[in-house]
Design a protein around this motif. Structure first.
Motif, PDB file in Angstrom:
ATOM      1  N   VAL A   1      44.519  15.688  59.433  1.00 59.88           N
ATOM      2  CA  VAL A   1      45.381  16.672  58.771  1.00 59.88           C
ATOM      3  C   VAL A   1      45.826  16.146  57.410  1.00 59.88           C
ATOM      4  O   VAL A   1      45.835  16.882  56.417  1.00 59.88           O
ATOM      5  CB  VAL A   1      46.615  16.985  59.640  1.00 59.88           C
ATOM      6  CG1 VAL A   1      47.544  17.943  58.915  1.00 59.88           C
ATOM      7  CG2 VAL A   1      46.195  17.558  60.969  1.00 59.88           C
ATOM      8  N   VAL A   2      46.209  14.877  57.373  1.00 60.43           N
ATOM      9  CA  VAL A   2      46.653  14.270  56.118  1.00 60.43           C
ATOM     10  C   VAL A   2      45.539  14.300  55.082  1.00 60.43           C
ATOM     11  O   VAL A   2      45.777  14.559  53.896  1.00 60.43           O
ATOM     12  CB  VAL A   2      47.122  12.815  56.350  1.00 60.43           C
ATOM     13  CG1 VAL A   2      47.558  12.180  55.039  1.00 60.43           C
ATOM     14  CG2 VAL A   2      48.252  12.786  57.365  1.00 60.43           C
TER      15      VAL A   2
ATOM     16  N   THR B   1      55.041  13.621  64.711  1.00 59.77           N
ATOM     17  CA  THR B   1      55.175  13.563  66.169  1.00 59.77           C
ATOM     18  C   THR B   1      54.289  12.477  66.754  1.00 59.77           C
ATOM     19  O   THR B   1      54.741  11.626  67.536  1.00 59.77           O
ATOM     20  CB  THR B   1      54.812  14.919  66.802  1.00 59.77           C
ATOM     21  OG1 THR B   1      55.673  15.938  66.290  1.00 59.77           O
ATOM     22  CG2 THR B   1      54.960  14.859  68.324  1.00 59.77           C
ATOM     23  N   MET B   2      53.009  12.483  66.378  1.00 63.83           N
ATOM     24  CA  MET B   2      52.078  11.513  66.935  1.00 63.83           C
ATOM     25  C   MET B   2      52.259  10.130  66.316  1.00 63.83           C
ATOM     26  O   MET B   2      51.954   9.120  66.955  1.00 63.83           O
ATOM     27  CB  MET B   2      50.648  11.997  66.753  1.00 63.83           C
ATOM     28  CG  MET B   2      50.310  13.251  67.555  1.00 63.83           C
ATOM     29  SD  MET B   2      50.938  13.215  69.266  1.00 63.83           S
ATOM     30  CE  MET B   2      50.213  11.690  69.886  1.00 63.83           C
ATOM     31  N   LEU B   3      52.751  10.072  65.091  1.00 66.04           N
ATOM     32  CA  LEU B   3      53.069   8.765  64.499  1.00 66.04           C
ATOM     33  C   LEU B   3      54.162   8.087  65.319  1.00 66.04           C
ATOM     34  O   LEU B   3      54.058   6.897  65.667  1.00 66.04           O
ATOM     35  CB  LEU B   3      53.526   8.929  63.053  1.00 66.04           C
ATOM     36  CG  LEU B   3      54.030   7.649  62.365  1.00 66.04           C
ATOM     37  CD1 LEU B   3      52.926   6.594  62.336  1.00 66.04           C
ATOM     38  CD2 LEU B   3      54.527   7.957  60.949  1.00 66.04           C
ATOM     39  N   ALA B   4      55.212   8.857  65.651  1.00 64.26           N
ATOM     40  CA  ALA B   4      56.309   8.315  66.451  1.00 64.26           C
ATOM     41  C   ALA B   4      55.814   7.895  67.837  1.00 64.26           C
ATOM     42  O   ALA B   4      56.174   6.812  68.336  1.00 64.26           O
ATOM     43  CB  ALA B   4      57.421   9.353  66.582  1.00 64.26           C
ATOM     44  N   ALA B   5      54.974   8.720  68.462  1.00 65.19           N
ATOM     45  CA  ALA B   5      54.461   8.409  69.804  1.00 65.19           C
ATOM     46  C   ALA B   5      53.584   7.167  69.783  1.00 65.19           C
ATOM     47  O   ALA B   5      53.655   6.326  70.694  1.00 65.19           O
ATOM     48  CB  ALA B   5      53.675   9.601  70.348  1.00 65.19           C
ATOM     49  N   THR B   6      52.769   7.037  68.735  1.00 56.88           N
ATOM     50  CA  THR B   6      51.873   5.884  68.627  1.00 56.88           C
ATOM     51  C   THR B   6      52.642   4.592  68.414  1.00 56.88           C
ATOM     52  O   THR B   6      52.397   3.584  69.082  1.00 56.88           O
ATOM     53  CB  THR B   6      50.872   6.086  67.467  1.00 56.88           C
ATOM     54  OG1 THR B   6      50.081   7.256  67.727  1.00 56.88           O
ATOM     55  CG2 THR B   6      49.953   4.878  67.324  1.00 56.88           C
ATOM     56  N   VAL B   7      53.592   4.615  67.479  1.00 58.99           N
ATOM     57  CA  VAL B   7      54.390   3.416  67.195  1.00 58.99           C
ATOM     58  C   VAL B   7      55.181   2.994  68.433  1.00 58.99           C
ATOM     59  O   VAL B   7      55.215   1.806  68.786  1.00 58.99           O
ATOM     60  CB  VAL B   7      55.351   3.666  66.011  1.00 58.99           C
ATOM     61  CG1 VAL B   7      56.334   2.512  65.869  1.00 58.99           C
ATOM     62  CG2 VAL B   7      54.552   3.854  64.726  1.00 58.99           C
ATOM     63  N   TYR B   8      55.788   3.968  69.105  1.00 54.56           N
ATOM     64  CA  TYR B   8      56.562   3.658  70.310  1.00 54.56           C
ATOM     65  C   TYR B   8      55.675   3.069  71.399  1.00 54.56           C
ATOM     66  O   TYR B   8      56.051   2.078  72.057  1.00 54.56           O
ATOM     67  CB  TYR B   8      57.253   4.916  70.838  1.00 54.56           C
ATOM     68  CG  TYR B   8      57.951   4.711  72.166  1.00 54.56           C
ATOM     69  CD1 TYR B   8      59.191   4.074  72.219  1.00 54.56           C
ATOM     70  CD2 TYR B   8      57.369   5.133  73.358  1.00 54.56           C
ATOM     71  CE1 TYR B   8      59.830   3.868  73.433  1.00 54.56           C
ATOM     72  CE2 TYR B   8      57.999   4.924  74.579  1.00 54.56           C
ATOM     73  CZ  TYR B   8      59.224   4.290  74.605  1.00 54.56           C
ATOM     74  OH  TYR B   8      59.836   4.074  75.812  1.00 54.56           O
TER      75      TYR B   8
ATOM     76  N   GLN C   1      45.145   9.973  69.508  1.00 58.51           N
ATOM     77  CA  GLN C   1      45.691  11.246  69.044  1.00 58.51           C
ATOM     78  C   GLN C   1      46.185  11.120  67.610  1.00 58.51           C
ATOM     79  O   GLN C   1      46.049  12.052  66.818  1.00 58.51           O
ATOM     80  CB  GLN C   1      46.830  11.695  69.965  1.00 58.51           C
ATOM     81  CG  GLN C   1      46.372  12.132  71.337  1.00 58.51           C
ATOM     82  CD  GLN C   1      47.503  12.655  72.200  1.00 58.51           C
ATOM     83  OE1 GLN C   1      48.111  13.687  71.909  1.00 58.51           O
ATOM     84  NE2 GLN C   1      47.801  11.956  73.275  1.00 58.51           N
ATOM     85  N   PHE C   2      46.735   9.952  67.280  1.00 57.81           N
ATOM     86  CA  PHE C   2      47.155   9.740  65.897  1.00 57.81           C
ATOM     87  C   PHE C   2      45.942   9.647  64.975  1.00 57.81           C
ATOM     88  O   PHE C   2      45.989  10.097  63.833  1.00 57.81           O
ATOM     89  CB  PHE C   2      47.998   8.468  65.773  1.00 57.81           C
ATOM     90  CG  PHE C   2      48.519   8.243  64.381  1.00 57.81           C
ATOM     91  CD1 PHE C   2      49.431   9.127  63.820  1.00 57.81           C
ATOM     92  CD2 PHE C   2      48.077   7.172  63.620  1.00 57.81           C
ATOM     93  CE1 PHE C   2      49.909   8.940  62.531  1.00 57.81           C
ATOM     94  CE2 PHE C   2      48.558   6.974  62.334  1.00 57.81           C
ATOM     95  CZ  PHE C   2      49.472   7.859  61.782  1.00 57.81           C
ATOM     96  N   GLY C   3      44.847   9.079  65.479  1.00 57.59           N
ATOM     97  CA  GLY C   3      43.616   9.054  64.693  1.00 57.59           C
ATOM     98  C   GLY C   3      43.159  10.461  64.349  1.00 57.59           C
ATOM     99  O   GLY C   3      42.765  10.751  63.213  1.00 57.59           O
TER     100      GLY C   3
ATOM    101  N   SER D   1      51.790  23.830  62.591  1.00 52.13           N
ATOM    102  CA  SER D   1      51.595  23.063  63.815  1.00 52.13           C
ATOM    103  C   SER D   1      50.868  21.762  63.516  1.00 52.13           C
ATOM    104  O   SER D   1      51.219  20.702  64.050  1.00 52.13           O
ATOM    105  CB  SER D   1      50.786  23.898  64.825  1.00 52.13           C
ATOM    106  OG  SER D   1      50.412  23.120  65.945  1.00 52.13           O
ATOM    107  N   PHE D   2      49.857  21.837  62.639  1.00 53.97           N
ATOM    108  CA  PHE D   2      49.131  20.630  62.237  1.00 53.97           C
ATOM    109  C   PHE D   2      50.071  19.655  61.530  1.00 53.97           C
ATOM    110  O   PHE D   2      50.069  18.457  61.820  1.00 53.97           O
ATOM    111  CB  PHE D   2      47.983  20.976  61.282  1.00 53.97           C
ATOM    112  CG  PHE D   2      46.949  21.904  61.846  1.00 53.97           C
ATOM    113  CD1 PHE D   2      46.850  22.137  63.213  1.00 53.97           C
ATOM    114  CD2 PHE D   2      46.059  22.555  61.007  1.00 53.97           C
ATOM    115  CE1 PHE D   2      45.890  22.996  63.734  1.00 53.97           C
ATOM    116  CE2 PHE D   2      45.087  23.406  61.509  1.00 53.97           C
ATOM    117  CZ  PHE D   2      45.006  23.639  62.882  1.00 53.97           C
ATOM    118  N   PHE D   3      50.858  20.190  60.582  1.00 53.12           N
ATOM    119  CA  PHE D   3      51.775  19.331  59.817  1.00 53.12           C
ATOM    120  C   PHE D   3      52.770  18.634  60.755  1.00 53.12           C
ATOM    121  O   PHE D   3      53.046  17.439  60.608  1.00 53.12           O
ATOM    122  CB  PHE D   3      52.558  20.155  58.786  1.00 53.12           C
ATOM    123  CG  PHE D   3      51.694  20.866  57.784  1.00 53.12           C
ATOM    124  CD1 PHE D   3      50.418  20.407  57.471  1.00 53.12           C
ATOM    125  CD2 PHE D   3      52.152  22.012  57.147  1.00 53.12           C
ATOM    126  CE1 PHE D   3      49.628  21.065  56.544  1.00 53.12           C
ATOM    127  CE2 PHE D   3      51.367  22.678  56.220  1.00 53.12           C
ATOM    128  CZ  PHE D   3      50.104  22.204  55.913  1.00 53.12           C
TER     129      PHE D   3
END
Length: 266
Positions: A56-57, A185-192, A49-51, A178-180
């Motif tokens: 967006v970036v 959100t997904m960075l935090a979820a991925t790292v965790y 999901q982070f991929g 929403s994209f931003f």
């Protein structure tokens, strides 16, 4: 997890992450159909999901790397707080819900009915520029994101876009915000998720081929997501949400029937 499964899930993620049809729900259902479960599969579905989010970036790189506009980063930080808090408090609840595809199917169905009427509920937007989104409005939109955390299958994208429209944002701007918001959100979820896996089951990460599978999934999800974003923004401005509402209703009903007939396990 087979390479074919990884490719299929990554494509599903790339297509559905930014559409209001629930990427988490689609991946959970797809995994249930293919009968592939386990710690690595769960980690894979979060990391890719982070991929997808990285698209967006790339597409909005001027926005993300315009360090003169500190307010943009402040809004995202404030908006992500509710998701971080509730995600931490209800982690076990979320994991339990993801193991019940039947519940996800019902939520997907009910969410479809909501999308049929969203365009009529919010017909007079007054905000069409990101600069006009206040910190308060950003926080409220972040609170809507919590709904998608508590109810997998609802769709993070749908929840935050509806939240944006309720705050008088245009459909285009609500979708873009929403994209931003998805990026931190997904960075935090991925790292965790990676940290938790490293601490509790490091062998999953070090197992031969697993890191390569994660990288493959991220690349595929990233490429597909770029195409999905461009399609979604164009379509949403012209036609609204009704198509996605009917899609969710049809898929939700089909899945419920498949569960009750035993074709897919509950």
């Amino acid at each position: 997890m087979s390479t074919l499964h990884a490719i299929i899930i990554a494509i599903i993620e790339g297509i559905t992450e930014f559409l209001p049809i629930s990427s988490t729900g689609h991946m959970a259902i797809a995994s249930a159909i293919m009968g592939d479960h386990g710690p690595f599969v769960e980690l894979f579905e979060i990391v890719i999901q982070f991929g997808a989010i990285l698209s967006v970036v790339v597409l909005y790189w001027r926005k993300f790397f315009d360090f003169k506009k500190i307010s943009f980063y402040i809004k995202l930080i404030i908006a992500i707080i509710p998701a971080l808090v509730f995600g931490a408090l209800f982690k076990k609840h979320i994991d339990a819900m993801l193991e019940k595809p039947m519940i996800i199917a019902v939520i997907m169905l009910l969410g479809g009915f909501v999308l049929l009427f969203v365009d009529k509920w919010f017909q007079k937007p007054t905000i069409d520029r990101e600069d006009n989104i206040t910190v308060k409005k950003g926080f409220i939109i972040g609170c809507y994101q919590v709904l998608s955390i508590l109810f997998p299958g609802l769709s993070r994208s749908a929840a935050t876009i509806i939240g944006g429209m309720q705050q008088k944002l245009s459909r285009r701007l609500a979708a873009e915000f929403s994209f931003f918001l998805a990026v931190p959100t997904m960075l935090a979820a991925t790292v965790y998720s990676l940290y938790k896996m490293y601490k509790e089951q490091p062998e999953v990460l070090t197992h031969s081929g697993n890191m390569g599978t994660l990288l493959l999934g991220c690349v595929i999800a990233f490429i597909v997501a770029i195409l999905a974003i461009k399609f979604f923004i164009t379509y949403l401005q012209k036609h609204g949400f009704r198509l996605f509402g009917w899609y969710r209703i049809i898929v939700g009903l089909a899945l419920i029937i498949l569960f009750y007939t035993g074709v897919i396990g509950k």
